[in-house]
Design an enzyme around this catalytic site. Sequence first.
Site, PDB file in Angstrom:
ATOM      1  N   PHE A 185       0.869  -1.177   0.000  1.00 28.81           N
ATOM      2  CA  PHE A 185       0.000   0.000   0.000  1.00 28.81           C
ATOM      3  C   PHE A 185       0.905   1.226   0.000  1.00 28.81           C
ATOM      4  CE2 PHE A 185      -2.299   3.561   1.762  1.00 28.81           C
ATOM      5  CZ  PHE A 185      -3.437   3.551   0.970  1.00 28.81           C
ATOM      6  N   ASP A 226       9.515   2.820   1.766  1.00 35.91           N
ATOM      7  CA  ASP A 226       8.310   3.588   2.088  1.00 35.91           C
ATOM      8  C   ASP A 226       8.094   3.488   3.596  1.00 35.91           C
ATOM      9  OD1 ASP A 226       5.761   4.528   2.617  1.00 35.91           O
ATOM     10  OD2 ASP A 226       4.876   3.661   0.815  1.00 35.91           O
ATOM     11  N   LYS A 286       2.838  11.280   6.916  1.00 34.77           N
ATOM     12  CA  LYS A 286       1.997  11.078   8.089  1.00 34.77           C
ATOM     13  C   LYS A 286       2.530  11.778   9.335  1.00 34.77           C
ATOM     14  CE  LYS A 286      -0.368   7.005   6.346  1.00 34.77           C
ATOM     15  NZ  LYS A 286      -1.541   7.749   5.888  1.00 34.77           N
TER      16      LYS A 286
END
Length: 404
Positions: A145, A230, A259
């Site tokens: 993801f 990531d 984030k």
Amino acid sequence: MIEDMLRTPAAVQDAERHTAHNYHPLPVVISSAEGAWVTDVDGRRYLDCLAGYSALNFGHRHPTLIAAAHAQLDRLTLTSRAFIHDQFADFCRELAALCGKDLVLPMNTGAEAVETGIKVARKWGYQVKGVPAGQANIVVAEGNFHGRTTTIVSFSTDEDARADFGPYTPGFRIVPYGDLAALTAAIDEHTVAVLLEPIQGEQGVVVPPEGYLPGVRQLCTERNVLFIADEIQSGLGRTGTTFACELDGVVPDMYLLGKALGGGIVPVSAVAADADVLGVLKPGQHGSTFGGNPLACAVATEVVRLLATGEFQRRSAELGERLHAGLRALLGKGLVAVRGRGLWVGLDIDPALMSGREACERLMERGVLAKDTHGSTIRLAPPLVITEAEIDHAVAQVAAVLAG
């Protein structure tokens, strides 16, 4: 009058009526928050065990971060990258130092960081590695993801994220996560990068097998391929280290961050790499109006400074052990698997008992907010400011839900 309307279930129905249904939120309407707790419009408090998918690593409204935002709001919020503002250099320098890299490229969202990484890797492949024009490929993993842009969903294996959004962007090869032999076979002379999550969050906090990430690092070095990590969800203290890659003693060529970098206040993302990689970009080739804006940089610089003390990484490691131990005690009592690192856990519930969604709804009724993912799996990712007592409370509520 508006407040009275919010205090009824109609508030949830109204939100659904006027919003595209790209999410299926739990039926709770939150109006305020502090630390690890949120409060709904009826005054009921919930322990937040999702933390904005790790965007709230430092909790809700961390005073240092809120103070930085307030101070910057009174001075300057946006200039665009056409000019340099007085918060930019500190942010880039201090984040680069935290990452151990030469350069930083600020963006806004995690998906933008991933897109930036893809573009940089391709350009590096053509200009530095010598890949023929238009032939670059990037190897990714099943169950990944990395976001939901058109290019990113082109290499997703999640049909919910991918279906009906074609035609898809070419140039990606998908291999099983954790399978070093398959990865080795997928790399050829036109491969410019391997893009991986060191721990797959959306897939259910899936930790790769021992030796996998060091093997990826060695393979990329031997084959002259960039290793892109990531760390948008796994990074910035979540796993008990600044970056999840550190757990395996691995340093990638490029970090993708987001984030938690915005402190739960503003969207901030960044790509960090050395000059021989990020230096391939020239003016006009990539950018963002809001990327690296003064407000974002002011908040994110304080985030970097909080991480530089090591306090939050230690909290995540120590409290994570307590969380994992408490949950492992429930194996065979409704749980069939417990995975993760630090304050990040994936729980597989016996599907005969309930789905992940049902588990989250029952936890919500007991004052704990969590998020389901695939099937009967749920994720717990509380803010790193959570206390031992609050962890014990969360585990007790999970136990109660499993017991029926």
